[in-house]
Motif scaffolding. Structure first.
Motif, PDB file in Angstrom:
ATOM      1  N   GLU A  64     -12.621 -40.518  20.179  1.00 38.15           N
ATOM      2  CA  GLU A  64     -13.258 -40.313  21.474  1.00 38.15           C
ATOM      3  C   GLU A  64     -12.246 -40.129  22.595  1.00 38.15           C
ATOM      4  OE1 GLU A  64     -17.664 -42.106  21.194  1.00 38.15           O
ATOM      5  OE2 GLU A  64     -16.168 -43.521  21.937  1.00 38.15           O
ATOM      6  N   THR A  65     -10.958 -40.290  22.283  1.00 39.71           N
ATOM      7  CA  THR A  65      -9.925 -40.054  23.292  1.00 39.71           C
ATOM      8  C   THR A  65      -8.799 -39.218  22.689  1.00 39.71           C
ATOM      9  OG1 THR A  65      -8.601 -42.008  22.753  1.00 39.71           O
ATOM     10  CG2 THR A  65     -10.410 -42.310  24.320  1.00 39.71           C
ATOM     11  N   LEU A  66      -8.106 -38.480  23.561  1.00 39.13           N
ATOM     12  CA  LEU A  66      -6.952 -37.695  23.135  1.00 39.13           C
ATOM     13  C   LEU A  66      -5.860 -38.589  22.565  1.00 39.13           C
ATOM     14  CD1 LEU A  66      -5.497 -34.924  23.083  1.00 39.13           C
ATOM     15  CD2 LEU A  66      -4.671 -35.440  25.403  1.00 39.13           C
ATOM     16  N   TYR A  67      -5.820 -39.815  23.039  1.00 33.37           N
ATOM     17  CA  TYR A  67      -4.816 -40.789  22.611  1.00 33.37           C
ATOM     18  C   TYR A  67      -4.818 -40.940  21.097  1.00 33.37           C
ATOM     19  CZ  TYR A  67      -2.558 -45.440  22.499  1.00 33.37           C
ATOM     20  OH  TYR A  67      -1.745 -46.508  22.237  1.00 33.37           O
ATOM     21  N   TYR A  68      -5.984 -41.229  20.537  1.00 34.28           N
ATOM     22  CA  TYR A  68      -6.070 -41.461  19.092  1.00 34.28           C
ATOM     23  C   TYR A  68      -5.982 -40.163  18.300  1.00 34.28           C
ATOM     24  CZ  TYR A  68      -7.366 -46.243  20.235  1.00 34.28           C
ATOM     25  OH  TYR A  68      -7.355 -47.528  20.703  1.00 34.28           O
ATOM     26  N   ASN A  69      -6.512 -39.080  18.848  1.00 37.40           N
ATOM     27  CA  ASN A  69      -6.393 -37.796  18.159  1.00 37.40           C
ATOM     28  C   ASN A  69      -4.930 -37.375  18.044  1.00 37.40           C
ATOM     29  OD1 ASN A  69      -9.169 -37.552  17.837  1.00 37.40           O
ATOM     30  ND2 ASN A  69      -9.448 -36.433  19.750  1.00 37.40           N
ATOM     31  N   THR A  70      -4.168 -37.598  19.124  1.00 33.65           N
ATOM     32  CA  THR A  70      -2.737 -37.281  19.094  1.00 33.65           C
ATOM     33  C   THR A  70      -2.017 -38.172  18.089  1.00 33.65           C
ATOM     34  OG1 THR A  70      -2.794 -36.617  21.420  1.00 33.65           O
ATOM     35  CG2 THR A  70      -0.635 -37.097  20.474  1.00 33.65           C
ATOM     36  N   GLY A  71      -2.354 -39.464  18.106  1.00 28.93           N
ATOM     37  CA  GLY A  71      -1.733 -40.377  17.154  1.00 28.93           C
ATOM     38  C   GLY A  71      -2.014 -39.984  15.721  1.00 28.93           C
ATOM     39  N   CYS A  72      -3.240 -39.569  15.455  1.00 27.99           N
ATOM     40  CA  CYS A  72      -3.610 -39.130  14.105  1.00 27.99           C
ATOM     41  C   CYS A  72      -2.788 -37.923  13.680  1.00 27.99           C
ATOM     42  CB  CYS A  72      -5.102 -38.801  14.068  1.00 27.99           C
ATOM     43  SG  CYS A  72      -5.687 -38.109  12.511  1.00 27.99           S
ATOM     44  N   THR A  73      -2.608 -36.960  14.587  1.00 26.17           N
ATOM     45  CA  THR A  73      -1.834 -35.752  14.276  1.00 26.17           C
ATOM     46  C   THR A  73      -0.385 -36.093  13.969  1.00 26.17           C
ATOM     47  OG1 THR A  73      -3.279 -34.377  15.658  1.00 26.17           O
ATOM     48  CG2 THR A  73      -1.093 -33.505  15.156  1.00 26.17           C
ATOM     49  N   ILE A  74       0.203 -36.965  14.778  1.00 27.85           N
ATOM     50  CA  ILE A  74       1.595 -37.358  14.559  1.00 27.85           C
ATOM     51  C   ILE A  74       1.743 -38.061  13.214  1.00 27.85           C
ATOM     52  CG2 ILE A  74       3.440 -38.877  15.387  1.00 27.85           C
ATOM     53  CD1 ILE A  74       2.437 -38.292  18.236  1.00 27.85           C
ATOM     54  N   LEU A  75       0.838 -38.962  12.902  1.00 25.53           N
ATOM     55  CA  LEU A  75       0.897 -39.657  11.617  1.00 25.53           C
ATOM     56  C   LEU A  75       0.720 -38.677  10.458  1.00 25.53           C
ATOM     57  CD1 LEU A  75      -1.148 -42.911  12.368  1.00 25.53           C
ATOM     58  CD2 LEU A  75       1.298 -42.750  11.906  1.00 25.53           C
ATOM     59  N   SER A  76      -0.228 -37.771  10.605  1.00 27.94           N
ATOM     60  CA  SER A  76      -0.482 -36.795   9.545  1.00 27.94           C
ATOM     61  C   SER A  76       0.742 -35.923   9.286  1.00 27.94           C
ATOM     62  CB  SER A  76      -1.687 -35.925   9.919  1.00 27.94           C
ATOM     63  OG  SER A  76      -1.983 -35.012   8.889  1.00 27.94           O
ATOM     64  N   ASN A  77       1.403 -35.506  10.355  1.00 30.47           N
ATOM     65  CA  ASN A  77       2.601 -34.662  10.211  1.00 30.47           C
ATOM     66  C   ASN A  77       3.778 -35.440   9.630  1.00 30.47           C
ATOM     67  OD1 ASN A  77       1.226 -32.470  11.285  1.00 30.47           O
ATOM     68  ND2 ASN A  77       1.980 -32.808  13.369  1.00 30.47           N
ATOM     69  N   SER A  78       3.669 -36.762   9.610  1.00 30.44           N
ATOM     70  CA  SER A  78       4.752 -37.603   9.079  1.00 30.44           C
ATOM     71  C   SER A  78       4.435 -38.137   7.687  1.00 30.44           C
ATOM     72  CB  SER A  78       5.007 -38.776  10.034  1.00 30.44           C
ATOM     73  OG  SER A  78       5.339 -38.310  11.333  1.00 30.44           O
ATOM     74  N   GLY A  79       3.397 -37.612   7.078  1.00 33.17           N
ATOM     75  CA  GLY A  79       3.070 -37.996   5.709  1.00 33.17           C
ATOM     76  C   GLY A  79       1.941 -38.999   5.575  1.00 33.17           C
ATOM     77  N   PHE A  80       1.419 -39.499   6.713  1.00 31.64           N
ATOM     78  CA  PHE A  80       0.297 -40.443   6.679  1.00 31.64           C
ATOM     79  C   PHE A  80      -0.990 -39.641   6.905  1.00 31.64           C
ATOM     80  CE2 PHE A  80       4.070 -42.685   8.110  1.00 31.64           C
ATOM     81  CZ  PHE A  80       4.093 -43.801   7.289  1.00 31.64           C
ATOM     82  N   THR A  81      -1.487 -39.056   5.843  1.00 27.83           N
ATOM     83  CA  THR A  81      -2.556 -38.068   5.963  1.00 27.83           C
ATOM     84  C   THR A  81      -3.911 -38.674   6.298  1.00 27.83           C
ATOM     85  OG1 THR A  81      -2.865 -38.185   3.558  1.00 27.83           O
ATOM     86  CG2 THR A  81      -1.427 -36.446   4.406  1.00 27.83           C
ATOM     87  N   GLN A  82      -4.068 -39.980   6.147  1.00 26.96           N
ATOM     88  CA  GLN A  82      -5.330 -40.636   6.464  1.00 26.96           C
ATOM     89  C   GLN A  82      -5.068 -41.847   7.351  1.00 26.96           C
ATOM     90  OE1 GLN A  82      -6.633 -41.152   2.286  1.00 26.96           O
ATOM     91  NE2 GLN A  82      -8.380 -39.858   2.781  1.00 26.96           N
ATOM     92  N   SER A  83      -5.699 -41.855   8.522  1.00 28.06           N
ATOM     93  CA  SER A  83      -5.489 -42.951   9.473  1.00 28.06           C
ATOM     94  C   SER A  83      -6.616 -42.950  10.487  1.00 28.06           C
ATOM     95  CB  SER A  83      -4.146 -42.793  10.193  1.00 28.06           C
ATOM     96  OG  SER A  83      -4.235 -41.783  11.203  1.00 28.06           O
ATOM     97  N   ASP A  84      -6.601 -43.970  11.358  1.00 27.88           N
ATOM     98  CA  ASP A  84      -7.545 -44.022  12.473  1.00 27.88           C
ATOM     99  C   ASP A  84      -6.859 -43.656  13.790  1.00 27.88           C
ATOM    100  OD1 ASP A  84      -6.013 -46.233  13.168  1.00 27.88           O
ATOM    101  OD2 ASP A  84      -7.528 -47.708  12.661  1.00 27.88           O
ATOM    102  N   GLY A  85      -5.676 -43.065  13.679  1.00 28.05           N
ATOM    103  CA  GLY A  85      -4.905 -42.701  14.867  1.00 28.05           C
ATOM    104  C   GLY A  85      -3.843 -43.712  15.220  1.00 28.05           C
ATOM    105  N   ILE A  86      -3.890 -44.885  14.608  1.00 25.78           N
ATOM    106  CA  ILE A  86      -2.906 -45.942  14.822  1.00 25.78           C
ATOM    107  C   ILE A  86      -2.480 -46.566  13.495  1.00 25.78           C
ATOM    108  CG2 ILE A  86      -2.491 -48.233  15.800  1.00 25.78           C
ATOM    109  CD1 ILE A  86      -2.390 -46.140  17.909  1.00 25.78           C
ATOM    110  N   VAL A  87      -3.451 -46.905  12.666  1.00 27.38           N
ATOM    111  CA  VAL A  87      -3.181 -47.619  11.414  1.00 27.38           C
ATOM    112  C   VAL A  87      -3.457 -46.711  10.219  1.00 27.38           C
ATOM    113  CG1 VAL A  87      -3.782 -49.618   9.999  1.00 27.38           C
ATOM    114  CG2 VAL A  87      -3.779 -49.809  12.499  1.00 27.38           C
TER     115      VAL A  87
END
Length: 367
Positions: free
Chosen positions: A291-314
């Motif tokens: 619901e916020t750009l904050y978590y969507n951005t976090g999810c993208t960064i994690l995904s690009n770093s090999g963490f393909t599944q997350s809630d944007g933080i964990v």
């Protein structure tokens, strides 16, 4: 006789000096936990660490259901004044709170209650309005604490609060969001003590193997990472959320380590403990479900770093404790905040359905 009295007096003086020196050493050791310019604030916190007073920054409240979604502070009653009943008990414990720091003054009741609402207001409303008939079967309690302090310190104090408010004949179920799950793990370890009345713990997006966003090795030139990371690792509690490569199914992150979580997750501390945990993990399928750009951005960064599944933080595997808990449940398209029932619209099916699932797991608990 005079000589004997002198010896007793000298011995007493040495004992007194020893106590003062000991307390001074303890104070210096723990000062990193509570750095403040307020001397009274420091003294109160020190006394709580020595077990002589309750921690003034923590509080357990009982909740009286009302009729308005604009929850009144008067509905949150300190547990010592909340009437006991024969119902089962649910205790909500929130996660990391960026609004408070070690150096802040002692939190008053108004701020404590606001900290709870910031995480769980939708869940409290669902309880109040009879979602899944939870208010017919359970009493609701809510716990708040200063999250910038050590997880181990907070966990031991959470243990003390639970121990003093519930008896062994009670049936208590803990619902813990994010850091709250780690604080609960400390409270339930064999080394801390026994809480036989805690029948089940439901964790919601808890970083049980940590989060890359609290790991210095993960921080780089990305402004998002720098802002979030520097704030997290700048406090004792925040730095203890760092990612660990140790654990079943972990994605390797160069330079990441978290000795606190490694110790906490060792089996000798947690005999039969994992069997009391049901782990919920948020999984954002397209990194645009938050619901916020904050978590969507976090999810993208994690995904690009090999963490393909997350809630944007964990990452998913961290939230699920590497599938080592009693049960693991994925919640589709929910960001880290939504995993605490916090949707912009309280009537969002994601919030309502998650609350129902949590209550169902509690009801179906084998304990």
């Amino acid at each position: 006789m005079l000589r004997v009295r002198r010896k007793i007096l000298v011995s007493f003086i040495f004992i007194l000096i020893g106590i003062v020196v000991f307390q001074s050493c303890i104070y210096d050791f723990y000062r990193k936990e509570f750095v403040s310019e307020d001397k009274k604030n420091d003294e109160a916190l020190l006394l709580s660490l020595l077990g002589l007073l309750p921690n003034p920054n923590q509080r357990l409240y009982g909740f009286f259901p009302g009729f308005s979604r604009n929850l009144s502070d008067s509905q949150f009653v300190p547990s010592e004044f909340f009437p006991k009943s024969g119902k089962k008990k649910i205790v909500f414990i929130h996660g990391w709170n960026p609004a408070e720091r070690d150096s802040d003054p002692i939190t008053n009741d108004e701020k404590k209650i606001q900290n709870i609402k910031n995480t769980f207001s939708n869940g409290i409303v669902h309880f109040q309005e009879g979602r899944a008939s939870a208010n017919n079967e359970f009493d609701l309690y809510l716990y708040t604490y200063r999250t910038s302090n050590s997880i181990f310190v907070n966990g031991k104090q959470f243990y003390g609060t639970l121990r003093s408010n519930f008896s062994d004949s009670d049936q208590v179920y803990i619902v813990a969001h994010s850091m709250g799950g780690l604080v609960t793990r400390v409270a339930l370890t064999n080394e801390t003590g026994s809480l036989p009345f805690v029948r089940l713990v439901v964790t919601l997006a808890s970083p049980q193997f940590g989060s890359p966003f609290a790991s210095p090795s993960f921080l780089g030139s990305n402004p998002f990472l720098n802002d979030l990371g520097s704030y997290l690792v700048g406090t004792q509690g925040g730095s203890e959320l760092g990612y660990t490569n140790q654990g079943a199914g972990q994605t390797y992150l160069a330079g990441a380590e978290n000795l606190l979580l490694d110790i906490l997750n060792q089996s000798y501390l947690n005999f039969n403990l994992n069997g009391k945990f049901v782990s919920f993990a948020g999984v954002m399928s397209g990194c645009n479900d938050g619901e916020t750009l904050y978590y969507n951005t976090g999810c993208t960064i994690l995904s690009n770093s090999g963490f393909t599944q997350s809630d944007g933080i964990v990452p998913r595997n961290s939230a699920r404790l590497g599938n080592l808990s009693y049960k693991q449940i994925d919640i589709a398209d929910c960001d880290h905040s939504m995993m605490a029932f916090q949707t912009i619209n309280p009537d969002d099916p994601k919030s309502l359905n998650l609350f129902t699932q949590v209550i169902t797991e509690i009801r179906n608990s084998p304990y």
